[in-house]
Design a protein around this motif. Structure first.
Motif, PDB file in Angstrom:
ATOM      1  N   LEU A 159     -41.580 -36.969 -14.591  1.00  0.00           N
ATOM      2  CA  LEU A 159     -42.449 -36.916 -15.639  1.00  0.00           C
ATOM      3  C   LEU A 159     -43.606 -37.704 -15.388  1.00  0.00           C
ATOM      4  CD1 LEU A 159     -39.532 -36.813 -18.181  1.00  0.00           C
ATOM      5  CD2 LEU A 159     -40.883 -34.893 -17.561  1.00  0.00           C
ATOM      6  N   ASP A 160     -43.955 -38.269 -14.450  1.00  0.00           N
ATOM      7  CA  ASP A 160     -45.316 -39.045 -14.022  1.00  0.00           C
ATOM      8  C   ASP A 160     -46.578 -38.145 -14.454  1.00  0.00           C
ATOM      9  OD1 ASP A 160     -47.629 -40.064 -12.749  1.00  0.00           O
ATOM     10  OD2 ASP A 160     -45.949 -41.777 -12.301  1.00  0.00           O
ATOM     11  N   SER A 161     -47.401 -38.607 -15.509  1.00  0.00           N
ATOM     12  CA  SER A 161     -48.528 -37.640 -16.050  1.00  0.00           C
ATOM     13  C   SER A 161     -49.670 -37.819 -14.784  1.00  0.00           C
ATOM     14  CB  SER A 161     -48.938 -38.265 -17.291  1.00  0.00           C
ATOM     15  OG  SER A 161     -49.575 -39.521 -17.142  1.00  0.00           O
ATOM     16  N   LYS A 162     -49.632 -38.592 -13.833  1.00  0.00           N
ATOM     17  CA  LYS A 162     -50.653 -38.800 -12.874  1.00  0.00           C
ATOM     18  C   LYS A 162     -50.214 -37.245 -11.977  1.00  0.00           C
ATOM     19  CE  LYS A 162     -50.142 -42.887 -11.401  1.00  0.00           C
ATOM     20  NZ  LYS A 162     -48.882 -43.034 -12.044  1.00  0.00           N
ATOM     21  N   ASN A 163     -49.282 -37.044 -11.729  1.00  0.00           N
ATOM     22  CA  ASN A 163     -48.630 -36.249 -10.552  1.00  0.00           C
ATOM     23  C   ASN A 163     -48.100 -34.899 -11.015  1.00  0.00           C
ATOM     24  OD1 ASN A 163     -49.667 -37.796  -8.315  1.00  0.00           O
ATOM     25  ND2 ASN A 163     -47.988 -39.210  -8.792  1.00  0.00           N
ATOM     26  N   PHE A 164     -46.809 -34.953 -11.540  1.00  0.00           N
ATOM     27  CA  PHE A 164     -45.966 -33.944 -11.736  1.00  0.00           C
ATOM     28  C   PHE A 164     -46.140 -33.233 -13.289  1.00  0.00           C
ATOM     29  CE2 PHE A 164     -43.432 -36.246  -8.446  1.00  0.00           C
ATOM     30  CZ  PHE A 164     -43.489 -35.035  -7.534  1.00  0.00           C
ATOM     31  N   ALA A 165     -46.617 -34.124 -14.211  1.00  0.00           N
ATOM     32  CA  ALA A 165     -46.713 -33.863 -15.519  1.00  0.00           C
ATOM     33  C   ALA A 165     -47.836 -34.179 -16.055  1.00  0.00           C
ATOM     34  CB  ALA A 165     -45.457 -34.361 -16.226  1.00  0.00           C
ATOM     35  N   PRO A 166     -49.001 -33.420 -15.641  1.00  0.00           N
ATOM     36  CA  PRO A 166     -50.505 -33.989 -16.226  1.00  0.00           C
ATOM     37  C   PRO A 166     -50.558 -33.233 -17.321  1.00  0.00           C
ATOM     38  CG  PRO A 166     -50.704 -32.458 -14.416  1.00  0.00           C
ATOM     39  CD  PRO A 166     -49.217 -32.722 -14.234  1.00  0.00           C
ATOM     40  N   GLY A 167     -51.201 -34.231 -18.515  1.00  0.00           N
ATOM     41  CA  GLY A 167     -51.231 -33.633 -19.864  1.00  0.00           C
ATOM     42  C   GLY A 167     -49.719 -34.005 -20.784  1.00  0.00           C
ATOM     43  N   LEU A 168     -48.831 -34.386 -20.327  1.00  0.00           N
ATOM     44  CA  LEU A 168     -47.814 -34.766 -21.097  1.00  0.00           C
ATOM     45  C   LEU A 168     -47.903 -36.299 -21.540  1.00  0.00           C
ATOM     46  CD1 LEU A 168     -45.139 -33.670 -21.976  1.00  0.00           C
ATOM     47  CD2 LEU A 168     -43.864 -35.015 -19.904  1.00  0.00           C
ATOM     48  N   ASP A 169     -48.917 -36.864 -21.024  1.00  0.00           N
ATOM     49  CA  ASP A 169     -49.096 -38.167 -21.694  1.00  0.00           C
ATOM     50  C   ASP A 169     -50.216 -38.447 -22.722  1.00  0.00           C
ATOM     51  OD1 ASP A 169     -51.363 -37.442 -20.147  1.00  0.00           O
ATOM     52  OD2 ASP A 169     -51.741 -39.603 -19.491  1.00  0.00           O
ATOM     53  N   ARG A 170     -50.641 -36.983 -23.147  1.00  0.00           N
ATOM     54  CA  ARG A 170     -51.596 -36.810 -24.090  1.00  0.00           C
ATOM     55  C   ARG A 170     -51.279 -37.304 -25.410  1.00  0.00           C
ATOM     56  NH1 ARG A 170     -53.100 -31.777 -23.112  1.00  0.00           N
ATOM     57  NH2 ARG A 170     -52.316 -30.959 -25.119  1.00  0.00           N
ATOM     58  N   GLY A 171     -51.934 -38.034 -26.497  1.00  0.00           N
ATOM     59  CA  GLY A 171     -51.604 -38.601 -27.592  1.00  0.00           C
ATOM     60  C   GLY A 171     -50.793 -39.812 -27.483  1.00  0.00           C
ATOM     61  N   PHE A 172     -50.391 -40.371 -26.345  1.00  0.00           N
ATOM     62  CA  PHE A 172     -49.441 -41.608 -26.194  1.00  0.00           C
ATOM     63  C   PHE A 172     -50.544 -42.734 -25.998  1.00  0.00           C
ATOM     64  CE2 PHE A 172     -46.077 -38.943 -25.375  1.00  0.00           C
ATOM     65  CZ  PHE A 172     -44.989 -39.338 -26.198  1.00  0.00           C
ATOM     66  N   GLU A 173     -50.329 -44.009 -26.752  1.00  0.00           N
ATOM     67  CA  GLU A 173     -51.264 -45.134 -26.613  1.00  0.00           C
ATOM     68  C   GLU A 173     -50.836 -45.658 -25.254  1.00  0.00           C
ATOM     69  OE1 GLU A 173     -51.288 -49.447 -28.619  1.00  0.00           O
ATOM     70  OE2 GLU A 173     -50.801 -47.481 -29.908  1.00  0.00           O
ATOM     71  N   PHE A 174     -49.321 -45.712 -24.934  1.00  0.00           N
ATOM     72  CA  PHE A 174     -48.880 -46.120 -23.598  1.00  0.00           C
ATOM     73  C   PHE A 174     -47.865 -45.374 -22.984  1.00  0.00           C
ATOM     74  CE2 PHE A 174     -45.685 -48.751 -21.246  1.00  0.00           C
ATOM     75  CZ  PHE A 174     -46.723 -49.271 -20.498  1.00  0.00           C
ATOM     76  N   TYR A 175     -48.292 -44.964 -21.869  1.00  0.00           N
ATOM     77  CA  TYR A 175     -47.256 -44.032 -21.138  1.00  0.00           C
ATOM     78  C   TYR A 175     -46.933 -44.582 -19.865  1.00  0.00           C
ATOM     79  CZ  TYR A 175     -45.609 -39.318 -19.652  1.00  0.00           C
ATOM     80  OH  TYR A 175     -44.792 -38.312 -19.246  1.00  0.00           O
ATOM     81  N   ASP A 176     -45.672 -44.926 -19.733  1.00  0.00           N
ATOM     82  CA  ASP A 176     -45.343 -45.683 -18.696  1.00  0.00           C
ATOM     83  C   ASP A 176     -45.055 -45.133 -17.481  1.00  0.00           C
ATOM     84  OD1 ASP A 176     -44.471 -48.240 -17.681  1.00  0.00           O
ATOM     85  OD2 ASP A 176     -42.460 -48.179 -18.372  1.00  0.00           O
ATOM     86  N   ASN A 177     -46.127 -44.624 -16.667  1.00  0.00           N
ATOM     87  CA  ASN A 177     -45.938 -44.064 -15.344  1.00  0.00           C
ATOM     88  C   ASN A 177     -45.550 -45.061 -14.225  1.00  0.00           C
ATOM     89  OD1 ASN A 177     -46.970 -41.329 -16.031  1.00  0.00           O
ATOM     90  ND2 ASN A 177     -49.016 -42.239 -15.979  1.00  0.00           N
ATOM     91  N   PHE A 178     -45.086 -44.413 -13.212  1.00  0.00           N
ATOM     92  CA  PHE A 178     -44.623 -45.227 -12.032  1.00  0.00           C
ATOM     93  C   PHE A 178     -45.937 -45.752 -11.349  1.00  0.00           C
ATOM     94  CE2 PHE A 178     -41.045 -43.540 -13.069  1.00  0.00           C
ATOM     95  CZ  PHE A 178     -40.018 -43.845 -12.441  1.00  0.00           C
ATOM     96  N   PRO A 179     -45.821 -46.704 -10.495  1.00  0.00           N
ATOM     97  CA  PRO A 179     -46.935 -47.187  -9.846  1.00  0.00           C
ATOM     98  C   PRO A 179     -47.553 -46.353  -8.865  1.00  0.00           C
ATOM     99  CG  PRO A 179     -45.053 -48.981  -9.841  1.00  0.00           C
ATOM    100  CD  PRO A 179     -44.671 -47.635 -10.479  1.00  0.00           C
ATOM    101  N   GLU A 180     -48.954 -46.474  -8.584  1.00  0.00           N
ATOM    102  CA  GLU A 180     -49.397 -45.447  -7.765  1.00  0.00           C
ATOM    103  C   GLU A 180     -49.067 -45.708  -6.364  1.00  0.00           C
ATOM    104  OE1 GLU A 180     -53.440 -43.901  -8.514  1.00  0.00           O
ATOM    105  OE2 GLU A 180     -53.302 -44.582 -10.336  1.00  0.00           O
ATOM    106  N   ILE A 181     -48.986 -47.011  -5.984  1.00  0.00           N
ATOM    107  CA  ILE A 181     -48.570 -47.469  -4.700  1.00  0.00           C
ATOM    108  C   ILE A 181     -47.215 -48.346  -4.797  1.00  0.00           C
ATOM    109  CG2 ILE A 181     -49.406 -48.886  -2.547  1.00  0.00           C
ATOM    110  CD1 ILE A 181     -52.224 -48.305  -3.513  1.00  0.00           C
ATOM    111  N   THR A 182     -46.387 -48.035  -3.828  1.00  0.00           N
ATOM    112  CA  THR A 182     -45.198 -48.989  -4.067  1.00  0.00           C
ATOM    113  C   THR A 182     -44.735 -48.909  -2.457  1.00  0.00           C
ATOM    114  OG1 THR A 182     -42.881 -49.059  -4.516  1.00  0.00           O
ATOM    115  CG2 THR A 182     -43.881 -46.893  -4.291  1.00  0.00           C
TER     116      THR A 182
END
Length: 656
Positions: free
Chosen positions: A130-153
């Motif tokens: 459900l990360d909005s940067k990769n698998f679920a783009p746009g699902l974060d729309r409207g959220f002031e804070f969307y707790d995505n996973f780190p881009e680099i781990t």
């Protein structure tokens, strides 16, 4: 005005406000907490009649809220099902039927509408799916804070890279709420734990050691319990609206489906849905009417007095919350996931006690007499079949015209993450342009054993068990010797193990299944090169670039093959083409400088690398190649300085 809505408005002190009238004062708005629990079958929850598990948190919410016994998701896939919850639309309406497909801005989300209504909004996800940067783009729309996973781990563990335990998700939500204690809030908390692999932590791994799926559910319930206790401690629980829902279910071997995504039986579409209203209004009510997860968004909006979009596939549950029985609701189901295997997509309609599943081999079930959907009663001339088929045809005719939405545009790294989660992506299927008419594709019912084996192979690879993965993939080839997916996965396994000749053999087999896909061709060429057949790799890459000349990785690889063959001018041409495709690639610049050095074009190599060397001070190889060019020009002092930089960088990269 409906009786229940009047009662709720009185409780919120908003006078005679109705759904289309101004939003109530901020101070009177209830908190809204949406809890989605991934892969949660309704019939594996205690308050839904399952006595082999303890789910006290879910049971408590049901006791203090309204429990819907017949709630259904339109999609058995995590990202599509969540987008439907957040938009009130079916996948065929919102268009997110594959991983990585962006949600179009024309479809407002629940978070967007609540933000406009004055709410602070935050989302806490339990899986990278459900990360909005990769698998679920746009699902974060409207959220002031969307707790995505780190881009680099750097971790190789699932935890933190692919998943978060429920307790971690809950703690992250608490932290945000502690920082935003005074405002009207909409918080979405997603617990991924019941999704396979089933690995509950102690003590649930021991209590449910023979039923680990149940153990995952019990653990997720405990995380929910912690969150509800936190809300009580803060004094927010009583006055809040809390919605708990499963996004989809799990096959658990029913209909021979081990996990989910392929079929539309109730095992993967029947989910728990519980709504707790402020001050426990209508507490303990049970609703047996058929409802949909697409009904959640319009319900929340109506109860808050916020206008809903004009076009939705769901309807507010408010009448049912108040005990009013409206007209029966029709449930639609959709899955395009079988297309990743080049099998037919499925559609279903559930109405008046019957379910029709449209497939190459259609199915009809009388759900009253056959709730397990075990006796297919389909006959093309049957009146019920004709009636349900008409309903399904009407839905399809009203759906937006399919656009040219690209399949999930995910990177190679992201595709690896998808495999680690047990899913295939569009890159694993053939090009979307060559998919034949769905009715001409194999029926998933005839292929489900292959899917189970492919899934098992992906999970074994993720767990570092390549031999186990090989066994599963070889079984797939016994069922379908031409399975391009199995051949590709075996090829990748052998590449990772250094068995390049064996890898080339498998990947050659995948090439025999037309048409050639550039990604597959590149993998095949790489295997040929590493197995000692650079001429074969050259021919494959050249053919692939004729098919699609804009492949950066193929250009780079072909240039390196030419270097190996000592065709230096051809190598130079390929590296220059690669730089044109990706001007900022230090990898292509270094390779081009190597080709120039080998042709004794040292000045050109220096001219190429000097402008970028300072900005690439973490790349030791660049300074090695630059030192070689300086040496060729007789600039010994500059060469020594570059060599010193290279050594320092190499030393800094060594593990301490």
């Amino acid at each position: 005005m409906r009786i229940f809505f009047v009662m709720l408005c009185c409780h919120l002190a908003v006078g005679a406000s109705v759904a289309r009238e101004p939003v109530p004062d901020k101070a009177s708005r209830p908190g809204v907490f949406l809890i989605t629990i991934d892969t949660l079958r309704a019939d594996h929850v205690h308050c839904y009649g399952y006595d082999r598990i303890r789910t006290p948190a879910l049971d408590l919410v049901a006791k203090q809220g309204i429990r819907f016994t017949q709630a259904f998701t339109p999609s058995p896939i995590t990202n599509s099902s969540h987008v439907s919850i957040m938009t009130g639309l079916l996948p065929s309406s919102h268009g997110v039927s594959d991983f990585g497909v962006p949600l179009a801005a024309s479809y407002p989300t629940l978070a967007e509408l609540l933000t406009k209504g004055g709410y602070r909004t935050a989302a806490f996800i339990g899986a990278v799916i459900l990360d909005s940067k990769n698998f679920a783009p746009g699902l974060d729309r409207g959220f002031e804070f969307y707790d995505n996973f780190p881009e680099i781990t750097t971790t190789k563990s699932r935890w933190g890279r692919l998943e978060r335990r429920g307790m971690e998700v809950e703690q992250r939500a608490e932290s945000w709420l502690n920082a935003h204690p005074a405002d009207a809030r909409f918080v979405w908390v997603h617990f991924y734990d019941p999704h396979d692999p089933y690995e509950p932590p102690p003590p649930y791994s021991e209590v449910y050691k023979d039923r680990l799926y149940d153990g995952e559910i019990a653990y997720a319930d405990s995380a929910l319990g912690h969150f509800l206790a936190y809300l009580r401690k803060q004094g927010w629980y009583e006055g809040s609206m809390i919605v708990v829902v499963g996004d989809h279910g799990e096959g658990l071997g029913e209909h021979h489906e081990n996990t989910h995504g392929i079929f539309l039986y109730d095992s993967t579409t029947h989910v728990p849905l519980i709504v707790k209203l402020p001050n426990e209004r209508e507490a303990g009510r049970t609703v047996d009417a058929q409802v949909r997860t697409t009904d959640i968004m319009p319900t929340i909006l109506e109860l808050l007095g916020i206008a809903a979009p004009a076009r939705l596939d769901g309807d507010s549950l408010e009448p049912l919350l108040a005990g009013i029985e409206p007209a029966p609701r029709t449930v639609f189901g959709e899955t395009d996931y079988p297309l990743q295997f080049r099998w037919a997509p499925l559609r279903s309609v559930r109405k008046e006690g019957f379910k029709l599943i449209e497939a190459p081999k259609p199915e009809l079930y009388d759900l009253h007499g056959d709730p397990g959907e075990l006796r297919n009663q389909y006959e093309p001339w049957d009146q019920t079949v004709q009636k349900l088929r008409t309903v399904l045809a009407e839905l399809i005719s009203k759906a937006p015209a399919p656009g040219k939405t690209s399949p999930g545009a995910v990177s190679a790294t992201t595709l690896d993450e998808l495999h680690a989660l047990g899913y295939l992506g569009s890159a694993d299927a053939r090009s979307a342009t060559d998919v034949p008419e769905p009715s001409l594709l194999p029926d998933p019912k005839d292929k489900i054993e292959e899917q189970n084996l492919l899934h098992a192979a992906m999970m074994a690879s993720e767990d570092g068990e390549p031999d186990k993965a090989r066994v599963a993939l070889q079984k797939v080839l016994q069922l379908d010797p031409g399975s391009a997916i199995a051949l590709k996965q075996l090829g990748r396994l052998e590449m990772a193990s250094g068995n390049y000749a064996k890898a080339a053999g498998y990947l050659r087999g995948a090439q025999d299944v037309p048409p050639n896909d550039p990604t597959e061709v590149f993998d095949y060429a790489r295997a040929l090169e590493l197995s000692g057949d650079p001429l074969g790799a050259r021919d494959v890459l050249e053919a692939s670039l004729k098919f699609n000349p804009h492949q950066f990785a193929a250009r780079l690889s072909l240039g390196r093959v030419y270097l190996r063959l000592n065709d230096l001018k051809a190598a130079e041409d390929q590296f220059e083409s690669a730089i044109l495709l990706e001007p900022g690639s230090s990898e292509a610049q270094i390779d081009l400088a190597k080709a120039l050095n080998r042709q004794k074009k040292f000045a050109e190599a220096v001219e190429l690398l000097e402008p970028v060397a300072d900005s690439s001070n973490s790349d030791a190889e660049m300074f090695v190649v630059l030192a070689e060019a300086y040496t060729g020009l007789g600039r010994r002092r500059d060469a020594k300085r570059a060599e010193s930089r290279a050594r320092a960088l190499q030393k800094s990269k060594r593990p301490q």
